[in-house]
Design a protein around this motif. Structure first.
Motif, PDB file in Angstrom:
ATOM      1  N   PRO A 170       0.793  -1.232   0.000  1.00 26.95           N
ATOM      2  CA  PRO A 170       0.000   0.000   0.000  1.00 26.95           C
ATOM      3  C   PRO A 170       0.824   1.281   0.000  1.00 26.95           C
ATOM      4  O   PRO A 170       0.245   2.372   0.004  1.00 26.95           O
ATOM      5  N   LEU A 171       2.154   1.174   0.020  1.00 31.52           N
ATOM      6  CA  LEU A 171       3.003   2.362  -0.021  1.00 31.52           C
ATOM      7  C   LEU A 171       3.271   2.776  -1.460  1.00 31.52           C
ATOM      8  O   LEU A 171       3.250   1.954  -2.380  1.00 31.52           O
ATOM      9  N   ALA A 172       3.567   4.062  -1.629  1.00 33.22           N
ATOM     10  CA  ALA A 172       3.792   4.610  -2.970  1.00 33.22           C
ATOM     11  C   ALA A 172       5.248   4.523  -3.388  1.00 33.22           C
ATOM     12  O   ALA A 172       5.717   5.295  -4.216  1.00 33.22           O
ATOM     13  N   ARG A 173       5.971   3.589  -2.828  1.00 37.79           N
ATOM     14  CA  ARG A 173       7.350   3.293  -3.215  1.00 37.79           C
ATOM     15  C   ARG A 173       7.532   1.787  -3.097  1.00 37.79           C
ATOM     16  O   ARG A 173       6.807   1.116  -2.355  1.00 37.79           O
ATOM     17  N   PRO A 174       8.468   1.211  -3.833  1.00 40.80           N
ATOM     18  CA  PRO A 174       8.661  -0.238  -3.734  1.00 40.80           C
ATOM     19  C   PRO A 174       9.166  -0.625  -2.350  1.00 40.80           C
ATOM     20  O   PRO A 174       9.868   0.146  -1.691  1.00 40.80           O
ATOM     21  N   VAL A 175       8.801  -1.812  -1.912  1.00 45.02           N
ATOM     22  CA  VAL A 175       9.259  -2.299  -0.621  1.00 45.02           C
ATOM     23  C   VAL A 175       9.831  -3.701  -0.775  1.00 45.02           C
ATOM     24  O   VAL A 175       9.452  -4.456  -1.665  1.00 45.02           O
ATOM     25  N   SER A 176      10.760  -3.990   0.121  1.00 47.92           N
ATOM     26  CA  SER A 176      11.273  -5.344   0.281  1.00 47.92           C
ATOM     27  C   SER A 176      10.779  -5.836   1.632  1.00 47.92           C
ATOM     28  O   SER A 176      10.931  -5.142   2.644  1.00 47.92           O
ATOM     29  N   TRP A 177      10.181  -7.016   1.659  1.00 51.21           N
ATOM     30  CA  TRP A 177       9.491  -7.485   2.863  1.00 51.21           C
ATOM     31  C   TRP A 177       9.847  -8.935   3.126  1.00 51.21           C
ATOM     32  O   TRP A 177       9.909  -9.742   2.197  1.00 51.21           O
ATOM     33  N   SER A 178      10.076  -9.253   4.362  1.00 54.95           N
ATOM     34  CA  SER A 178      10.392 -10.622   4.753  1.00 54.95           C
ATOM     35  C   SER A 178       9.118 -11.370   5.082  1.00 54.95           C
ATOM     36  O   SER A 178       8.324 -10.925   5.915  1.00 54.95           O
ATOM     37  N   VAL A 179       8.921 -12.503   4.424  1.00 59.38           N
ATOM     38  CA  VAL A 179       7.715 -13.301   4.596  1.00 59.38           C
ATOM     39  C   VAL A 179       8.074 -14.584   5.345  1.00 59.38           C
ATOM     40  O   VAL A 179       9.092 -15.225   5.069  1.00 59.38           O
ATOM     41  N   ARG A 180       7.223 -14.953   6.300  1.00 62.29           N
ATOM     42  CA  ARG A 180       7.376 -16.204   7.058  1.00 62.29           C
ATOM     43  C   ARG A 180       6.053 -16.950   6.991  1.00 62.29           C
ATOM     44  O   ARG A 180       5.036 -16.446   7.476  1.00 62.29           O
ATOM     45  N   LEU A 181       6.068 -18.142   6.417  1.00 59.74           N
ATOM     46  CA  LEU A 181       4.843 -18.913   6.239  1.00 59.74           C
ATOM     47  C   LEU A 181       4.946 -20.239   6.971  1.00 59.74           C
ATOM     48  O   LEU A 181       5.970 -20.938   6.864  1.00 59.74           O
ATOM     49  N   PRO A 182       3.905 -20.615   7.702  1.00 61.77           N
ATOM     50  CA  PRO A 182       3.915 -21.921   8.363  1.00 61.77           C
ATOM     51  C   PRO A 182       3.778 -23.054   7.340  1.00 61.77           C
ATOM     52  O   PRO A 182       2.876 -23.020   6.487  1.00 61.77           O
ATOM     53  N   VAL A 183       4.669 -24.016   7.403  1.00 62.37           N
ATOM     54  CA  VAL A 183       4.671 -25.145   6.461  1.00 62.37           C
ATOM     55  C   VAL A 183       5.020 -26.424   7.225  1.00 62.37           C
ATOM     56  O   VAL A 183       5.518 -26.385   8.350  1.00 62.37           O
ATOM     57  N   ASN A 184       4.798 -27.550   6.536  1.00 60.52           N
ATOM     58  CA  ASN A 184       5.168 -28.841   7.107  1.00 60.52           C
ATOM     59  C   ASN A 184       6.215 -29.565   6.276  1.00 60.52           C
ATOM     60  O   ASN A 184       6.695 -30.619   6.681  1.00 60.52           O
ATOM     61  N   GLY A 185       6.561 -29.012   5.121  1.00 66.08           N
ATOM     62  CA  GLY A 185       7.639 -29.583   4.329  1.00 66.08           C
ATOM     63  C   GLY A 185       8.990 -29.114   4.826  1.00 66.08           C
ATOM     64  O   GLY A 185       9.100 -28.245   5.700  1.00 66.08           O
ATOM     65  N   THR A 186      10.040 -29.692   4.233  1.00 64.28           N
ATOM     66  CA  THR A 186      11.400 -29.353   4.658  1.00 64.28           C
ATOM     67  C   THR A 186      12.183 -28.581   3.610  1.00 64.28           C
ATOM     68  O   THR A 186      13.236 -28.022   3.926  1.00 64.28           O
ATOM     69  N   ALA A 187      11.678 -28.523   2.376  1.00 70.73           N
ATOM     70  CA  ALA A 187      12.385 -27.780   1.328  1.00 70.73           C
ATOM     71  C   ALA A 187      11.390 -27.335   0.263  1.00 70.73           C
ATOM     72  O   ALA A 187      10.478 -28.093  -0.109  1.00 70.73           O
TER      73      ALA A 187
END
Length: 991
Positions: free
Chosen positions: A501-518
Motif C-alpha cells: 500500500p506504499l507509494a514506493r517499492p518495498v522489500s518485505w520478509s515473509v514467514r509462512l507456516p509449512v510442514n515440508g522441509t524444502a
C-alpha cells in the motif's frame, strides 16, 4: 445576453481547467442565521456568562456503542443516546433562545436515519437557525495519546462529510471539542487547524499546569502546533474549560443529578431563587478572576445527560431570567444561552494577544500520584489489532479505486469498505484504542473490526481478480504472527500475492507456516528466490496452541511495486534437506551487510549494535523487567489501573539476568531465540537485507498467583550520552523532545519519578548524542520513557488487580477463551542505528512500512497462464519524501487523494526539501480529468477556507490574513513542503 449561472460557469471552468467546482453540501451558501451570525448579543460593560448546554456521549466505554445508543444494559450505566436527541429537539422547539451542541456523529448518524422526513426538516431548521450546533463533528471524539494521525483524519473526514452533505454550511463545525481525552497531542492541534477550525476547547490538563495557568490567566492560549508548517497554518486558539466538562458545583439539573431545582414560587417555604442567584454570582465572579476577558464559559451538561432535557432547560431558563433581573439593582453579570463558537467569537473580538504554546499536554496528572500514563499501553493486543486494521483499510480503499466498479461487485460477491471504515472510526474513540473500556466493550470493538475486514476481503479479492485477470479464490491468513495459515500448512503448491500500500517499492520478509522441509519459490518473472526452512519456535507453538499444526516456517524475501502487487509461486520439493538446525548456544555475533549484533556468551543478552555502513558502534544491553503495580499506600491510596500507571517502587524487578538461547543461522535470516521466563521470550532477528534489527517479544500470561499486579517493560541500556533527553513522535508525525523531570511551560514538582516521565509512543522513539542515534520503531502505540541516561524503556503489557477509580469499574485483567489464564501478547520492535543528521532518512520510511505493511493473499496451485503476476497502480514511485496518505473512492466518478510530505523541516539534508508531483502522471490505470483542492478534512474547498487570526504574545504583529491557504489547483503540478498534507478531489476514468 443573459448572464451565465454560477453552475454553468463552474461547468465551463471544469472543462477548460480540469478543476472541479461543484459544492460539497446541499446548501453552498451559508444562511445568515447559523454559525457566528446566530449568536445572542452580549453586553460590553458586563461579565457575560456563556451557558453551553451539552451532552458527552462516549462511543463505547462501560457499555458498547449499540447499548449506549438504544439505552440497553442500564444496569451497567443509565444512558440512552436516542432519547437524548429526541428530548433535546423537542425542547429546542419550545424556546428559540435555547441552544444545544452535539459532538459525536456516529450517534447522530444513527438517530438521523431513524427520523421521518418531517422530523429531519425540523432538525435542519434548528441547525440553520444556529439553535442546534455541531462541534468537533468527527465520527467520535478520538483519543490523542494512542491514535495514529491517518486514522484520526479518516474518522474526522467521515463524520464531517455526513454533516456537510446533510446540513451544508450550517452543519460545519467551527470549533474542535475534546473535553474528555486524557492529555492532548500537538499533532491533533495541527490537524484541527488544517481542518479549518477556529478554536479548540478541552477539559483535562495537568493539575500543576492548570494551577500556574489560573494564576497567570493563561487558560486560553495560542497553540503553535508545528515546527515545520509556516504560521498560522498549524496555529490553533485553545481554551481550557473551567470545570472539565461538568457544570459548576450545585448547578446540575439532569435526571442523573441530585442538585435541587430552582423553586421560584415566593409563597413556598423552600423558595430558593435568592440563594441560587447568590451562589451563581459568586461562582461566576470567581471564575472570571482566572480568565482574561469579560466573557466566561460554563458547560451545562455531562456524560449522557439531557435524556429528559426539560429538566435542564426549565431550570436554565429560570437561571437566566433571575440572574439577569439583578442587573436592575446593579449586578454586572449577564447570562445567556451560548455555544463554544459564540464564546470563541467574543474572545476574538477582544483583540488581545495570547500566550504561545509549542509543546504538548502530556503526560496528564490529576493529582500528585495520579499520572494517566498507563493507558498508553493498556490492552496492547487491541492496540495492535487496531493498527493492523488501519493498514487493511488503506489497502481496501486503494484496491477499491484501482479495481474500479468490479471491486465492489465481482466474482466473489458484493463487498464494501464502509463497514471497516465505520469500525475503525469508532475504534479511535478515547475509550476504545486507549484501552480504558470494560472488557466486554473491548471485545465489541475487536468484533467490529473483524467484521469490517471480512467485508473488505471481498473488495480486495474482487479487485485483485480484475487487475490480475484471475478469479481463483483468494485466502487470507490473519494469524501469521503465530505461524497459523491452513492453506500453506497443507498445500504442496500455492501462490502468494503481496500487495504493497506504499507509494514506493518495498522489500518485505515473509514467514509462512509449512510442514515440508524444502521448497522452491519463483518471483513474478519466473526467477528463483532464495528461501530457507526453519523450525517453528517453542514459544510460537505455545502461543498458537491448537490453532495450527505447522512444524516449520518458510522464510523468504519479496519485492512489491508501489501501490501494487507481486505474485510468488511456491512448490514443495518431494525430497529436500531437513530444516536449518537450531543450536543451544549463544553466538558471539550475528550480522548482515548492514548491521552487526553481538551477544554476551555468559548471559545470552545483547551486548552491542554496529552499523557497518557508517562504521559506528554502541554498547547495547536489552532485558525485561516488571514494575509492581501499587495498590495504594500511606502516601496515596491511588492504585495502578487501566488509566493510571503507578508503580510502588522506582526500581523494577528484573525477570531474569540470563537468557536461555537457541540459534538459527541461514542465508536468509539469523535468529537468536531467548527465554527469560515461562511467560517472557524473545527472538532477536536479522534478515539478510534489513537495515533494522527485529526484536519479536512474547509476554504473558502475566503471573498473578503472588497477588501482585505487573507492568512489564523492556529496557534498552546503551553507551549513548543522551543527557536526560529523548524523543517521541506525536501521533506518528512530528518528533517532540522530552526531558526527564521537566516540562517546558512550568516548573515541575515531580512526585512520581517513573510514571511522571512516561510519554505516548505511537510509532517510534529515539535517544541520541552528537555521534549516535538509536531509534526504536514500535508496531502499536505504547508508553515509554528514558529514566536513565542512555536508556530507553517501553511498556509492553499490563495486568492489574485493582480498579483505579476513574470510572471503568473493573481491573485491567485481560483473558480470553484461548487464554483463560491470562492474555499473551506478541509484538515487534525494530532498532536502527544511524548518525543523528541522517537518522530520519531511515526511521521515517521504516515506521511507514510497519504502519502500512504489505497484505498477503494466497491461492491454491500455480497461477493460470494468462494471470498478470505483477502490477503497480502508479506510473512511477513517488519521491522518498512523499507519502500517499489517502486514496479512497468518494463518489462513483471521483476519488479522494491525500499526499503528504513526511519529513520535518531541517530534519534531513536530502528529504527536507519541497517536492513537486504531477497528478496527471500519477496513476497507471486512472486518467485524472479534473482536480480541486480541499482542506485536510475534505469538507471545504481549500481556497474558501478562512480562519480567525490570533496574535501570540511573542509576536509584534498579528498573524497573516484570515485566508491562509492556496486556492484551487490551476495546474496538475502539486508542490509539498515539509510536513504539509494536501487533499484533492479527483475526477477520474478507468483506462
Amino acid at each position: 445576453m443573459a448572464a451565465l449561472s454560477p453552475r454553468l460557469v463552474a461547468a465551463v471552468l471544469c472543462l477548460l481547467t480540469g478543476v472541479l467546482t461543484f459544492p460539497l453540501g446541499p446548501d453552498s451558501e451559508r444562511p445568515a442565521t447559523c454559525g457566528y451570525e446566530s449568536c445572542h448579543a452580549t453586553k460590553a460593560n458586563m461579565l457575560n456568562v456563556h451557558l453551553v448546554p451539552h451532552t458527552h456521549d462516549d462511543v463505547g466505554w462501560l457499555k458498547t456503542v449499540d447499548q449506549y445508543f438504544y439505552g440497553d444494559r442500564n444496569d451497567i450505566q443509565h444512558a440512552g443516546v436516542q432519547y437524548i436527541l429526541d428530548s433535546v429537539v423537542d425542547q429546542l422547539l419550545k424556546n428559540p433562545d435555547r441552544r444545544f451542541i452535539y459532538v459525536e456523529t456516529a450517534f447522530f448518524y444513527r438517530w438521523w436515519k431513524q427520523q421521518s422526513s418531517s422530523m429531519q426538516q425540523t432538525v435542519k431548521q434548528l441547525v440553520n437557525e444556529g439553535r442546534l450546533e455541531f462541534v468537533n463533528g468527527g465520527w467520535c471524539m478520538s483519543d490523542e495519546a494512542t491514535t495514529h494521525y491517518s486514522a484520526v483524519i479518516d474518522q474526522m473526514t467521515m463524520g464531517l462529510r455526513f454533516l456537510n452533505e446533510t446540513f451544508g454550511a450550517c452543519g460545519r463545525p467551527r470549533v474542535a471539542w475534546h473535553i474528555d481525552p486524557f492529555g492532548h497531542a500537538r499533532e491533533h492541534a495541527s490537524m484541527f487547524a488544517q481542518m479549518g477550525y477556529d478554536g479548540f476547547f478541552f477539559g483535562r490538563l495537568d493539575y500543576q499546569d492548570r494551577d500556574r495557568r489560573m494564576r497567570s490567566k493563561e487558560q486560553e492560549l495560542l497553540w503553535r502546533a508545528s515546527d515545520s508548517l509556516t504560521p498560522p497554518m498549524a496555529d490553533l486558539f485553545t481554551g481550557i474549560l473551567p470545570n472539565g466538562y461538568n457544570p459548576p458545583t450545585g448547578f446540575c439539573w439532569d435526571q442523573l443529578c441530585d442538585d435541587p431545582p430552582i423553586r421560584d414560587d415566593p409563597d413556598l417555604e423552600d423558595y430558593n431563587v435568592d440563594d441560587v442567584v447568590k451562589r451563581f454570582l459568586v461562582i461566576a465572579n470567581s471564575q472570571a478572576m482566572v480568565y482574561k476577558t469579560n466573557h466566561i464559559i460554563m458547560t451545562m451538561g455531562s456524560d449522557f445527560q439531557y435524556e429528559n432535557a426539560n429538566l435542564w432547560y426549565k431550570n436554565l431558563d429560570k437561571l437566566i431570567l433571575y440572574v439577569n433581573a439583578k442587573q436592575a439593582s446593579g449586578s454586572r453579570v449577564n447570562v445567556l444561552y451560548s455555544t463554544p463558537s459564540c464564546y470563541l467569537q467574543e474572545l476574538h473580538r477582544a483583540n488581545l494577544s495570547w500566550a504561545l504554546k509549542t509543546d504538548d499536554f502530556f503526560p496528564y496528572a490529576d493529582g500528585a500520584h495520579d499520572f494517566w500514563t498507563g493507558f498508553f499501553t493498556s490492552r496492547p493486543a487491541l492496540k495492535r489489532y487496531e493498527r493492523i486494521s488501519n493498514s487493511n483499510l488503506q489497502t481496501c480503499n486503494q484496491l477499491e479505486v484501482l479495481g474500479g466498479p468490479a471491486s465492489r461487485k465481482g466474482p466473489f460477491g458484493e463487498g464494501d469498505s464502509q463497514t471497516l471504515k465505520k469500525a475503525m472510526a469508532v475504534a479511535q474513540h478515547h475509550d476504545a484504542v486507549s484501552g480504558t473500556e470494560k472488557q466486554h466493550v473491548a471485545n465489541d470493538y475487536a468484533r467490529r473490526l473483524a467484521q469490517g475486514w471480512q467485508h473488505c476481503q471481498v473488495v480486495v479479492s474482487n479487485s485483485l481478480a480484475a487487475l490480475s485477470g484471475s478469479s481463483a479464490e483468494r485466502f487470507y491468513c490473519d494469524n501469521l504472527n503465530i505461524s497459523v495459515c491452513p492453506l500453506t500448512e497443507s498445500s504442496k503448491k500455492f501462490s502468494v500475492g503481496v500487495y504493497n500500500p506504499l507509494a514506493r517499492p518495498v522489500s518485505w520478509s515473509v514467514r509462512l507456516p509449512v510442514n515440508g522441509t524444502a521448497y522452491v519459490i519463483s518471483d513474478p518473472k519466473g526467477k528463483p528466490v532464495d528461501c530457507e526452512v526453519v523450525p517453528v519456535s517453542r514459544a510460537t507453538r505455545g502461543v498458537r496452541r491448537s490453532r495450527g499444526f505447522a512444524v516449520n516456517e518458510l522464510v523468504f524475501q519479496v519485492q512489491a511495486p508501489p501501490l501494487g502487487y507481486s505474485t510468488y509461486s511456491v512448490s514443495l520439493l518431494q525430497d529436500g534437506p531437513p530444516p536449518a538446525p537450531t543450536h543451544h548456544r549463544t553466538p558471539t555475533a550475528i550480522q548482515n551487510k548492514f548491521l552487526r549484533v553481538t551477544f554476551d556468551p555468559d548471559t545470552g543478552l545483547l551486548s552491542s549494535l554496529s552499523n557497518l555502513e557508517t562504521e559506528q558502534s554502541i554498547k547495547l544491553t536489552q532485558n525485561f523487567y516488571w514494575y509492581n503495580a501499587s495498590d495504594g499506600n500511606s502516601e496515596s491510596n491511588q492504585p495502578s489501573g487501566a488509566y493510571i500507571f503507578r508503580p510502588n517502587s522506582s526500581t523494577p524487578f528484573i525477570i531474569s539476568e540470563f537468557a536461555k538461547t537457541e540459534t538459527v543461522q541461514t542465508s536468509v535470516v539469523q535468529e537468536v531465540r531467548q527465554w527469560f521466563a515461562p511467560w517472557v521470550s524473545q527472538v532477536v532477528r536479522l534478515y539478510a537485507d534489513s537495515r533494522a534489527l527485529e526484536l519479536e517479544w512474547t509476554v504473558g500470561p502475566l503471573p498473578i498467583d503472588d497477588s501482585l499486579g505487573k507492568e512489564v517493560i523492556t529496557r534498552l541500556d546503551t553507551s549513548i550520552k543522551s543527557s536526560e533527553f529523548f524523543y517521541t513522535d506525536s501521533n506518528g508525525r512530528e518528533m517532540l523532545q522530552r526531558k526527564k523531570d521537566f516540562r517546558p511551560t512550568w516548573n515541575l514538582k515531580q512526585t512520581e519519578p517513573i510514571a511522571g516521565n512516561y510519554y505516548p509512543i505511537n510509532s517510534r522513539a529515539f535517544i541520541k548524542d552528537d555521534v549516535d542515534q538509536l531509534t526504536v520503531v514500535t508496531d502499536r502505540s505504547q508508553g515509554g520513557g528514558s529514566i536513565h541516561n542512555g536508556s530507553l524503556e517501553i511498556m509492553l503489557h499490563r495486568r492489574l488487580l485493582h480498579d483505579d477509580a476513574r470510572g471503568v469499574g473493573e481491573p485491567l485483567n485481560e483473558f480470553s477463551r484461548i487464554f483463560p489464564e491470562g492474555l499473551v501478547v506478541r509484538g515487534r520492535l525494530l532498532l536502527s542505528l544511524d548518525r543523528p543528521p541522517a537518522a530520519a532518512d531511515t526511521h521515517r520510511p521504516l515506521a511507514q512500512e510497519v504502519v502500512l505493511q504489505p497484505l498477503l493473499t494466497f491461492t491454491h496451485g500455480d497461477p493460470s497462464p494468462n494471470t498478470r503476476l505483477e502490477f503497480s497502480g502508479l506510473q512511477a514511485a513517488l519521491p522518498p519524501a512523499v507519502h500517499l496518505l489517502t486514496l479512497t473512492q468518494w463518489d462513483p466518478d471521483t476519488v479522494l487523494l491525500r499526499l503528504e510530505h513526511q519529513f520535518q523541516s531541517q530534519e534531513s539534508k536530502v528529504n527536507s526539501q519541497p517536492v513537486t508531483v504531477n497528478l496527471q502522471k500519477l496513476f497507471s490505470t486512472l486518467d485524472v480529468l479534473g482536480v480541486s483542492e480541499l482542506n485536510l478534512s475534505a469538507n471545504q474547498w481549500r481556497d474558501e477556507m478562512t480562519r480567525m487570526a490570533w496574535t501570540p504574545q511573542t509576536d509584534k504583529m498579528t498573524s497573516p490574513p484570515l485566508k491562509t491557504f492556496r486556492g484551487h489547483s490551476s495546474t496538475w503540478e502539486v508542490t509539498l513542503k515539509p510536513m504539509e498534507i494536501r487533499t484533492f478531489l479527483l475526477r477520474v476514468s478507468v483506462r
